[in-house]
Structures are given as C-alpha cells and as structure tokens.
Design a protein around this motif. Structure first.
Motif, PDB file in Angstrom:
ATOM      1  N   ARG A  14      39.801  31.819  44.244  1.00  0.00           N
ATOM      2  CA  ARG A  14      39.906  31.914  42.791  1.00  0.00           C
ATOM      3  C   ARG A  14      39.050  33.058  42.246  1.00  0.00           C
ATOM      4  O   ARG A  14      37.943  33.306  42.715  1.00  0.00           O
ATOM      5  N   THR A  15      39.599  33.720  41.256  1.00  0.00           N
ATOM      6  CA  THR A  15      38.833  34.732  40.528  1.00  0.00           C
ATOM      7  C   THR A  15      39.040  34.500  39.038  1.00  0.00           C
ATOM      8  O   THR A  15      40.055  33.939  38.612  1.00  0.00           O
ATOM      9  N   ILE A  16      38.083  34.956  38.253  1.00  0.00           N
ATOM     10  CA  ILE A  16      38.211  34.903  36.808  1.00  0.00           C
ATOM     11  C   ILE A  16      37.648  36.201  36.241  1.00  0.00           C
ATOM     12  O   ILE A  16      36.574  36.662  36.636  1.00  0.00           O
ATOM     13  N   ASP A  17      38.418  36.811  35.355  1.00  0.00           N
ATOM     14  CA  ASP A  17      38.000  38.060  34.715  1.00  0.00           C
ATOM     15  C   ASP A  17      37.124  37.727  33.515  1.00  0.00           C
ATOM     16  O   ASP A  17      37.545  36.983  32.617  1.00  0.00           O
ATOM     17  N   VAL A  18      35.916  38.275  33.523  1.00  0.00           N
ATOM     18  CA  VAL A  18      34.919  37.945  32.505  1.00  0.00           C
ATOM     19  C   VAL A  18      34.423  39.231  31.853  1.00  0.00           C
ATOM     20  O   VAL A  18      34.120  40.213  32.550  1.00  0.00           O
ATOM     21  N   GLN A  19      34.324  39.201  30.555  1.00  0.00           N
ATOM     22  CA  GLN A  19      33.721  40.328  29.839  1.00  0.00           C
ATOM     23  C   GLN A  19      32.231  40.045  29.694  1.00  0.00           C
ATOM     24  O   GLN A  19      31.826  39.219  28.885  1.00  0.00           O
ATOM     25  N   SER A  37      35.235  40.791  37.654  1.00  0.00           N
ATOM     26  CA  SER A  37      36.134  39.787  38.218  1.00  0.00           C
ATOM     27  C   SER A  37      35.327  38.945  39.200  1.00  0.00           C
ATOM     28  O   SER A  37      35.063  39.374  40.331  1.00  0.00           O
ATOM     29  N   PHE A  38      34.898  37.770  38.733  1.00  0.00           N
ATOM     30  CA  PHE A  38      34.040  36.913  39.553  1.00  0.00           C
ATOM     31  C   PHE A  38      34.878  36.073  40.512  1.00  0.00           C
ATOM     32  O   PHE A  38      35.853  35.429  40.115  1.00  0.00           O
ATOM     33  N   HIS A  39      34.474  36.086  41.754  1.00  0.00           N
ATOM     34  CA  HIS A  39      35.049  35.209  42.770  1.00  0.00           C
ATOM     35  C   HIS A  39      34.240  33.920  42.761  1.00  0.00           C
ATOM     36  O   HIS A  39      33.010  33.956  42.776  1.00  0.00           O
ATOM     37  N   TYR A  40      34.921  32.773  42.734  1.00  0.00           N
ATOM     38  CA  TYR A  40      34.204  31.518  42.562  1.00  0.00           C
ATOM     39  C   TYR A  40      34.932  30.370  43.229  1.00  0.00           C
ATOM     40  O   TYR A  40      36.084  30.503  43.670  1.00  0.00           O
ATOM     41  N   CYS A  41      34.259  29.243  43.285  1.00  0.00           N
ATOM     42  CA  CYS A  41      34.839  28.032  43.847  1.00  0.00           C
ATOM     43  C   CYS A  41      34.325  26.818  43.093  1.00  0.00           C
ATOM     44  O   CYS A  41      33.149  26.775  42.707  1.00  0.00           O
ATOM     45  N   ASN A  70      30.400  17.657  40.644  1.00  0.00           N
ATOM     46  CA  ASN A  70      31.079  18.948  40.628  1.00  0.00           C
ATOM     47  C   ASN A  70      30.149  19.986  41.257  1.00  0.00           C
ATOM     48  O   ASN A  70      28.991  20.115  40.844  1.00  0.00           O
ATOM     49  N   LEU A  71      30.636  20.733  42.233  1.00  0.00           N
ATOM     50  CA  LEU A  71      29.873  21.814  42.843  1.00  0.00           C
ATOM     51  C   LEU A  71      30.585  23.132  42.538  1.00  0.00           C
ATOM     52  O   LEU A  71      31.787  23.280  42.820  1.00  0.00           O
ATOM     53  N   VAL A  72      29.849  24.073  41.965  1.00  0.00           N
ATOM     54  CA  VAL A  72      30.433  25.351  41.552  1.00  0.00           C
ATOM     55  C   VAL A  72      29.597  26.485  42.139  1.00  0.00           C
ATOM     56  O   VAL A  72      28.357  26.462  42.054  1.00  0.00           O
ATOM     57  N   SER A  73      30.257  27.459  42.720  1.00  0.00           N
ATOM     58  CA  SER A  73      29.548  28.653  43.207  1.00  0.00           C
ATOM     59  C   SER A  73      30.278  29.893  42.731  1.00  0.00           C
ATOM     60  O   SER A  73      31.485  29.864  42.457  1.00  0.00           O
ATOM     61  N   GLY A 110      29.815  39.521  48.036  1.00  0.00           N
ATOM     62  CA  GLY A 110      30.984  38.715  48.327  1.00  0.00           C
ATOM     63  C   GLY A 110      32.274  39.410  47.909  1.00  0.00           C
ATOM     64  O   GLY A 110      32.490  40.594  48.172  1.00  0.00           O
ATOM     65  N   LEU A 111      33.140  38.676  47.214  1.00  0.00           N
ATOM     66  CA  LEU A 111      34.436  39.200  46.801  1.00  0.00           C
ATOM     67  C   LEU A 111      34.514  39.466  45.302  1.00  0.00           C
ATOM     68  O   LEU A 111      35.594  39.733  44.775  1.00  0.00           O
ATOM     69  N   THR A 112      33.378  39.391  44.620  1.00  0.00           N
ATOM     70  CA  THR A 112      33.345  39.738  43.198  1.00  0.00           C
ATOM     71  C   THR A 112      33.461  41.254  43.040  1.00  0.00           C
ATOM     72  O   THR A 112      32.892  42.015  43.828  1.00  0.00           O
TER      73      THR A 112
END
Length: 340
Positions: A3-8, A15-19, A64-67, A74-76
């Motif tokens: 998963r990625t999310i584009d953040v301003q 583009s943060f790579h996260y889980c 909930n575990l979030v990284s 990493g992949l960010t």
C-alpha cells in the motif's frame, strides 16, 4: 505490504509506503476504530520490515499495528528537503497520520525513530498516547556513533568514485551499518533484512542523491548538539507523555551513560525504564520476546476505550512482511535466529 498513500507534506509531496494489520486482517486498508493503535517508526537504513516480530506476535495483534517507511527509506518515494531534521520528519509523520485519518497512537520507535517520536509528541501532542522508545536517542550524538555513521556514508560514496561501481566498497559500507545495528552478528533474520534493504538503498542513494543520504543518515543525528530539548520541552514530556525507555545493554555505539543522561532529564515524569539485557542497538528485532509483552501492557494502560479482547491464538495471524523475508532467505525459525 503493497500500500502507498500520496501525502502533501509541508516540504512537498511524498508517496508513503505503509502497512496496517488488525486482529482480523494482516494487510488492512484501515484501522479498527474500536481498538488501540500502535504506530511504528523505524531506525536508519532498515525500513518497516524490521518490525516483523511485532506484527507476527498475537500478543500485539489484539491492536491495530501501523508502520510506514520514512523518507529516503524502504519503498517510500519523495524528495528530501534541503533541511531535513527531526522537525521535518515529525511533520511528515503527522501529515501521514492525517492522510490515513489515524487516531492518537502509542508510538513504538527504534533508534532514529525515537528522535522523531519525541518531536512528534512535542509538536503534535494530540497524536500521541504514549512513547515506547527502544534505544532512545534523547541526547546529542556521541562522537563514536557520529564517526561510524559518517564512515558508512563516506565509504558508500567512495564506491561510486569511478565509472564502475566498487561492489567491495558497497559491501564495506553495509558491514559498517551492520556493526551499528547488530554488533556484526550473523543470523538469518538480519541477513534477510540486509537482502531486502540493500537494493532499496541503491535505489535511494545513487550519486545524485548523496545529499539526501547524508541528510537522512548522518546530519539528522550529528546536528543535534548541546541541550537537545529546552527546559519547557522536557517539562512538557514529563507532564503530558507516558514514556518507556528501553535501552539495549549490549549496544556498542551508545554506552549506558548515554541513555542514563536522558533518563535523568525525564526524572519526575511518567517514565519507566526497561533495559533489554544482551540486546544490540536494534534490540527489538532480536529480543522481541522480551519487548512485546511490555509493549502490550503499555498500550493497554494508555487505552481509554472499550475493553480489548484476548490475544488471537498462535498461528492465527501472520506478519505482512513474512513473504518478503522468506523470499530473501529467512527460514522463519525465530528461535534459531534470536540471540536470547
């Protein structure tokens, strides 16, 4: 973990790579609002996969575990700003939390991540329920550690000095990083993490990105001089933030007195010290069996919501990082790979 999310962010788009893992979903698209949330902040060099032992542990998968992979790791993907300190990193994490609409979290941080976690608690206190800091870096960087980080960077640069990349020099740079992380210990989990991390580092840090490499892995630490936190900031931490300080007893880069100096600054606060006996600097990856139950209790102590159900049965949850680790050669035998 895809998963990625584009953040301003305040310094530009990332583009943060996260889980996200929940009790019922190893790779979820959102957190369960009825449960506590733990946000993991990784150290230098190795990104979120270092937290596999925590994401695989049923004791912690009640929550909930979030990284996320931090900038230049990493992949960010995203440009590192000309000035990148703990303040910019904390702003990044805050923007990521806003983008995912995360609730206030217990922050579990390791090494470099602890610097960011402390600044997050100071700059955005509404986002933090508590801090669990493994190898907490709350004081100026010791000279030996600073020299070691500088050497890793300089040897990596030397590898690109000619048209043909010097693979032996790259290996020497990696070995220098492994000395800091694991005291040069050779074991399956660490080897798999190196296999995963090395191509990510090559992607992030070619010659054109040497300034970003230096900024995120050297000056990020060495620029912290003198009194790192003001008296007002220390008072704020003591009054408002429950903290666990978890130094690692076999850390070769940061001596015991380094951690003690920061602990003394927090005297009078809601602070618990829990030393990981026999652990190297990245001790939450090697001594997870000692860390995880303490973290679980800490999360529950800060939680004000409905009661949390018992831990899932062993084998009923899987880490989102397991597949990549196995593909990198890890056997999955935790007992063989740990130095407990």
């Amino acid at each position: 973990m895809t998963r990625t999310i584009d953040v301003q962010t305040p310094h530009g788009p990332v583009s943060f790579h996260y889980c996200i893992s929940t009790p019922t979903n190893d790779d979820a698209d959102s957190v369960d609002a009825a449960l506590p949330t733990v946000l993991f902040l990784h150290p230098a060099y190795i990104a979120s996969s270092i937290f596999h032992p925590q994401f695989a542990d049923p004791t912690l998968r009640r929550f909930n575990l979030v990284s996320l992979d931090l900038l230049s790791h990493g992949l960010t993907q995203g440009a590192v700003p000309a000035v990148y300190t703990e303040r910019e990193a904390a702003e990044d994490v805050n923007a990521f939390m806003d983008a995912l609409k995360l609730p206030a979290c217990t922050i579990f941080a390791l090494s470099m991540g602890t610097i960011i976690a402390l600044r997050l608690a100071l700059s955005f206190p509404e986002k933090v329920n508590g801090l669990f800091l493994v190898s907490p870096l709350g004081a100026p960087e010791p000279e030996d550690a600073a020299n070691g980080r500088r050497q890793v960077f300089e040897v990596w640069k030397e590898a690109y000095a000619s048209e043909t990349v010097d693979q032996e020099a790259l290996s020497d740079s990696v070995f220098g990083g492994l000395q800091l992380c694991w005291n040069s210990q050779n074991f399956g989990f660490a080897n798999a993490l190196t296999t995963i991390t090395f191509p990510q580092c090559q992607s992030h840090w070619p010659p054109a990105n040497f300034p970003a490499f230096e900024s995120t892995t050297v000056t990020f630490f060495t620029s912290r001089k003198g009194q790192v936190y003001t008296s007002d900031e220390l008072d704020k931490l003591k009054k408002e933030v429950p903290i666990v300080l978890a130094p690692c007893s076999d850390d070769i880069a940061y001596p015991p007195e380094y951690f003690e100096s920061f602990a003394r600054q927090l005297e009078g606060g809601r602070v618990m010290k829990y030393t990981l006996q026999g652990a190297p600097h990245y001790g939450s990856a090697t001594h997870w069996e000692a860390v995880d139950p303490v973290l679980a209790n800490f999360v529950l102590e800060q939680w004000k919501g409905a009661s949390v159900t018992a831990a899932p049965e062993a084998g009923s949850v899987a880490s989102p990082f397991e597949t990549m680790l196995r593909e990198a050669g890890w056997t999955g035998n935790e007992s063989d790979d740990s130095d407990d």
